[in-house]
Enzyme design. Structure first.
Site, mmCIF file in Angstrom:
data_model
loop_
_atom_site.group_PDB
_atom_site.id
_atom_site.type_symbol
_atom_site.label_atom_id
_atom_site.label_comp_id
_atom_site.label_asym_id
_atom_site.label_seq_id
_atom_site.Cartn_x
_atom_site.Cartn_y
_atom_site.Cartn_z
ATOM 1 N N GLY A 50 -1.475 0.152 -11.668
ATOM 2 C CA GLY A 50 -0.355 -0.261 -10.141
ATOM 3 C C GLY A 50 0.256 -1.217 -11.050
ATOM 4 N N ASP A 60 -1.887 -5.646 -10.275
ATOM 5 C CA ASP A 60 -1.236 -5.147 -9.372
ATOM 6 C C ASP A 60 -1.009 -6.909 -8.470
ATOM 7 O OD1 ASP A 60 -3.199 -4.056 -8.850
ATOM 8 O OD2 ASP A 60 -2.486 -1.812 -8.697
ATOM 9 N N ASP A 97 -8.070 -7.909 -5.392
ATOM 10 C CA ASP A 97 -8.852 -8.201 -3.531
ATOM 11 C C ASP A 97 -10.360 -8.741 -3.430
ATOM 12 O OD1 ASP A 97 -10.149 -7.204 -1.521
ATOM 13 O OD2 ASP A 97 -9.436 -4.938 -1.681
ATOM 14 N N LYS A 136 -5.294 -11.348 -2.322
ATOM 15 C CA LYS A 136 -5.814 -11.013 -0.724
ATOM 16 C C LYS A 136 -7.090 -12.253 -0.258
ATOM 17 C CE LYS A 136 -5.807 -5.956 -0.302
ATOM 18 N NZ LYS A 136 -6.399 -4.815 0.413
ATOM 19 N N PHE A 177 -4.544 -3.422 3.853
ATOM 20 C CA PHE A 177 -4.581 -1.924 3.070
ATOM 21 C C PHE A 177 -2.974 -2.102 2.610
ATOM 22 C CE2 PHE A 177 -3.621 1.666 1.559
ATOM 23 C CZ PHE A 177 -4.446 1.462 -0.005
ATOM 24 N N VAL A 178 -2.070 -2.409 1.267
ATOM 25 C CA VAL A 178 -1.219 -2.275 1.379
ATOM 26 C C VAL A 178 -0.658 -1.078 -0.057
ATOM 27 C CG1 VAL A 178 -0.823 -4.811 2.083
ATOM 28 C CG2 VAL A 178 -0.866 -4.176 -0.953
ATOM 29 N N ASP A 226 -0.838 2.347 -4.630
ATOM 30 C CA ASP A 226 -0.184 3.521 -3.916
ATOM 31 C C ASP A 226 -1.696 3.615 -2.579
ATOM 32 O OD1 ASP A 226 -2.735 3.847 -5.545
ATOM 33 O OD2 ASP A 226 -2.989 6.101 -4.646
ATOM 34 N N ARG A 233 3.937 4.754 -4.852
ATOM 35 C CA ARG A 233 4.357 3.521 -5.930
ATOM 36 C C ARG A 233 5.551 3.651 -6.245
ATOM 37 N NH1 ARG A 233 -0.303 3.521 -8.119
ATOM 38 N NH2 ARG A 233 -1.941 4.981 -8.268
#
Ligand code: 5GP
Length: 179
Positions: A45, A100, A103, A131, A152-153, A159, A165
């Site tokens: 990521g 990246d 969470d 997050k 969710f991104v 991805d 990506r």
């Protein structure tokens, strides 16, 4: 925009990401002006973020790529595997982990523990996105690009089932049946 079965809409445009990455690089330039940090980019990521970040840095620095995986689909499995791919010794190095997105923070916590155990001189973390859960749990991330809600991104390295990506912007999932 549809990616497989999910609908996404733009959240952060490319020019905003570019400005933020430049600002983060400037901060690192300043904080590490008397050191030669080694960036550990967590694949897959963070490849785009790490690459853009490197282009903005002016201090001498190194980069290595490592892998760890805890995600499948859009929900964390809660399992964190160990770090793989760093063959060289990290002893005495000033490490900056490049993530990246943070969470639950489980992945980052595990990586930081592993690195401290390997004799790194200092270990800091940077994440393009953070997050809500990580903020609530007070996961230590020194350099953060953007704060997100619990959404969710994808895009800019992130991805959905391997797709998205390549997108230069960041998109967030739109619920199928918003109430
Ligand atoms: P954590 O261990 O902090 O719960 O999860 C960290 C990893 O899960 C990130 O490095 C990323 O690969 C993945 N992840 C977490 N949230 C998202 C998200 O919204 N979108 C995507 N594509 N991946 C995510």
């Amino acid at each position: 925009m549809k990616v497989k079965d999910l609908e996404f809409k733009k959240l952060i445009p490319a020019d905003k990401i570019e400005k933020k990455v430049a600002a983060l690089a400037k901060q690192i330039d300043k904080d590490y002006h008397d050191r030669t940090p080694t960036f550990l980019s967590i694949l897959n990521g963070s490849f785009m973020f790490a690459s853009d970040l490197m282009k903005h840095l002016t201090i001498p620095c190194r980069i290595s790529f490592v892998k760890v995986s805890s995600y499948s689909g859009t929900a964390s499995t809660g399992q964190v595997k160990t770090l793989i791919g760093h063959e060289e010794s990290l002893f005495g190095l000033d490490i900056i982990v490049v993530e990246d997105i943070v969470d639950s923070g489980l992945t980052l916590q595990k990586i930081m523990e592993d690195l401290k155990g390997l004799g790194a001189k200092s270990v800091e973390a940077m994440a393009l996105l953070r997050k809500q859960e990580a903020r609530e749990k007070n996961i230590q991330v020194k350099y953060v690009g953007f704060e997100l809600d619990d959404e969710f991104v994808l895009g800019y390295g992130l991805d959905y089932d391997g797709l998205g990506r390549n997108l230069p912007e960041i998109y967030k999932q739109v619920p199928a049946n918003p109430k």
